[in-house]
Scaffold this motif. Sequence first.
Motif, PDB file in Angstrom:
ATOM      1  N   HIS A   7      17.215  50.655 -23.839  1.00  0.00           N
ATOM      2  CA  HIS A   7      17.380  49.165 -23.839  1.00  0.00           C
ATOM      3  C   HIS A   7      17.893  49.332 -25.339  1.00  0.00           C
ATOM      4  O   HIS A   7      17.506  48.988 -26.543  1.00  0.00           O
ATOM      5  CB  HIS A   7      16.340  48.574 -24.483  1.00  0.00           C
ATOM      6  N   HIS A  40      23.335  42.397 -21.284  1.00  0.00           N
ATOM      7  CA  HIS A  40      22.711  41.147 -21.004  1.00  0.00           C
ATOM      8  C   HIS A  40      23.112  40.620 -19.702  1.00  0.00           C
ATOM      9  O   HIS A  40      24.778  40.592 -19.614  1.00  0.00           O
ATOM     10  CB  HIS A  40      22.763  39.272 -22.155  1.00  0.00           C
ATOM     11  N   GLU A  90      20.178  44.373 -18.584  1.00  0.00           N
ATOM     12  CA  GLU A  90      18.966  43.207 -19.165  1.00  0.00           C
ATOM     13  C   GLU A  90      18.994  42.092 -18.138  1.00  0.00           C
ATOM     14  O   GLU A  90      20.105  41.384 -18.868  1.00  0.00           O
ATOM     15  CB  GLU A  90      18.776  43.532 -20.286  1.00  0.00           C
ATOM     16  N   SER A 118      13.429  40.926 -18.498  1.00  0.00           N
ATOM     17  CA  SER A 118      12.762  40.376 -19.386  1.00  0.00           C
ATOM     18  C   SER A 118      13.131  39.005 -18.893  1.00  0.00           C
ATOM     19  O   SER A 118      13.641  37.979 -18.659  1.00  0.00           O
ATOM     20  CB  SER A 118      14.473  40.694 -20.546  1.00  0.00           C
ATOM     21  N   HIS A 120      13.163  35.942 -21.905  1.00  0.00           N
ATOM     22  CA  HIS A 120      13.445  35.391 -23.289  1.00  0.00           C
ATOM     23  C   HIS A 120      12.976  33.491 -22.537  1.00  0.00           C
ATOM     24  O   HIS A 120      12.835  32.780 -23.919  1.00  0.00           O
ATOM     25  CB  HIS A 120      14.845  35.100 -23.052  1.00  0.00           C
ATOM     26  N   HIS A 164      10.386  43.752 -23.809  1.00  0.00           N
ATOM     27  CA  HIS A 164       9.535  43.882 -25.083  1.00  0.00           C
ATOM     28  C   HIS A 164       8.809  42.148 -25.025  1.00  0.00           C
ATOM     29  O   HIS A 164       8.365  41.080 -25.423  1.00  0.00           O
ATOM     30  CB  HIS A 164      10.823  43.307 -25.805  1.00  0.00           C
ATOM     31  N   ASP A 238      16.804  47.819 -29.132  1.00  0.00           N
ATOM     32  CA  ASP A 238      17.299  46.301 -28.567  1.00  0.00           C
ATOM     33  C   ASP A 238      18.045  46.481 -30.010  1.00  0.00           C
ATOM     34  O   ASP A 238      18.609  45.290 -29.949  1.00  0.00           O
ATOM     35  CB  ASP A 238      15.998  45.473 -28.514  1.00  0.00           C
TER      36      ASP A 238
END
Length: 278
Positions: A7, A40, A90, A118, A120, A164, A238
């Motif tokens: 990643h 992203h 991602e 992910s 966020h 993460h 990352d």
Amino acid sequence: MIYTDIHTHTTFSEDGISSPEEMIAAARQKGVLHYGISDHFDYDYQVLPFSADGKTPSFIDAKAYFSFMRALQERLLHSAPDFHLWIGAEFGFLPDPRCYDEYARIVRDYQPDFVVNSVHVAGDCDCWFAPYFEGKSKERAYRAYLETVRNSLDAPYRYDIVAHIGYVARNAPYADKKLRYADFSDVLDDILRTIVARGKILEVNTSSRQAGSDFLPDADILTRYFQLGGRKISVSSDAHDVSRVCEKYETVLSALKRIGFSYLTVPTRTGELQISIL
Ligand SMILES: [Zn+2]
Ligand SMILES: [Zn+2]
């Protein structure tokens, strides 16, 4: 030999600093066997009525991204057959049908080698930014984040890697930022059991920033995952620039071996690869 760094980001991401060619050159120079790029796809930011840090990031040009990366991948297949480049994405989770539709369309249209799921944004705010924490105790802020991670496992589109866990701690304002298994064992057990039951891959992410841990999630949570039968692990820096490619790789590998893990899992379009770390 460095086995994997799956990643990572490039300048196709709004916050990426190094170009794809620079990131790949850094990975090859460090001797990575399996290198993944997962820029992203933050459709959550397109849907939410807020802007991060004063501006709404533009959404990645998926067509340009995949056609550029697939051409690079094809070239490397011939020029560097021992180096494996995987092209992923991602996806920033948001429980909203518009996000679900867009991510499902991207998977259908571009068939990424792998998808990183992910969280966020929790509620209506990215928990990287200070407003997320305003008026919230650590318990409340972290629990809301973890409950969103649990919801993200039900995302109705393909994903392979759960990214993460502990992202909320990266930029939290508390004196003791560390996310501990013992403090959130109920929701963490639900998350870890679901990852195991659905055959997903748990990521160990070395971009821990100020989280109070060398990597996310920390060893206490990884140990619990192992106890619950979890064996699929992905190790990622990352990195958004060349300096962080494979950062803390040996630290993570030692910790994983101590816990009992014996291989890393690399997702591809045609199935998963198991890379022995013994
Ligand atoms: Zn992320
Ligand atoms: Zn990332």
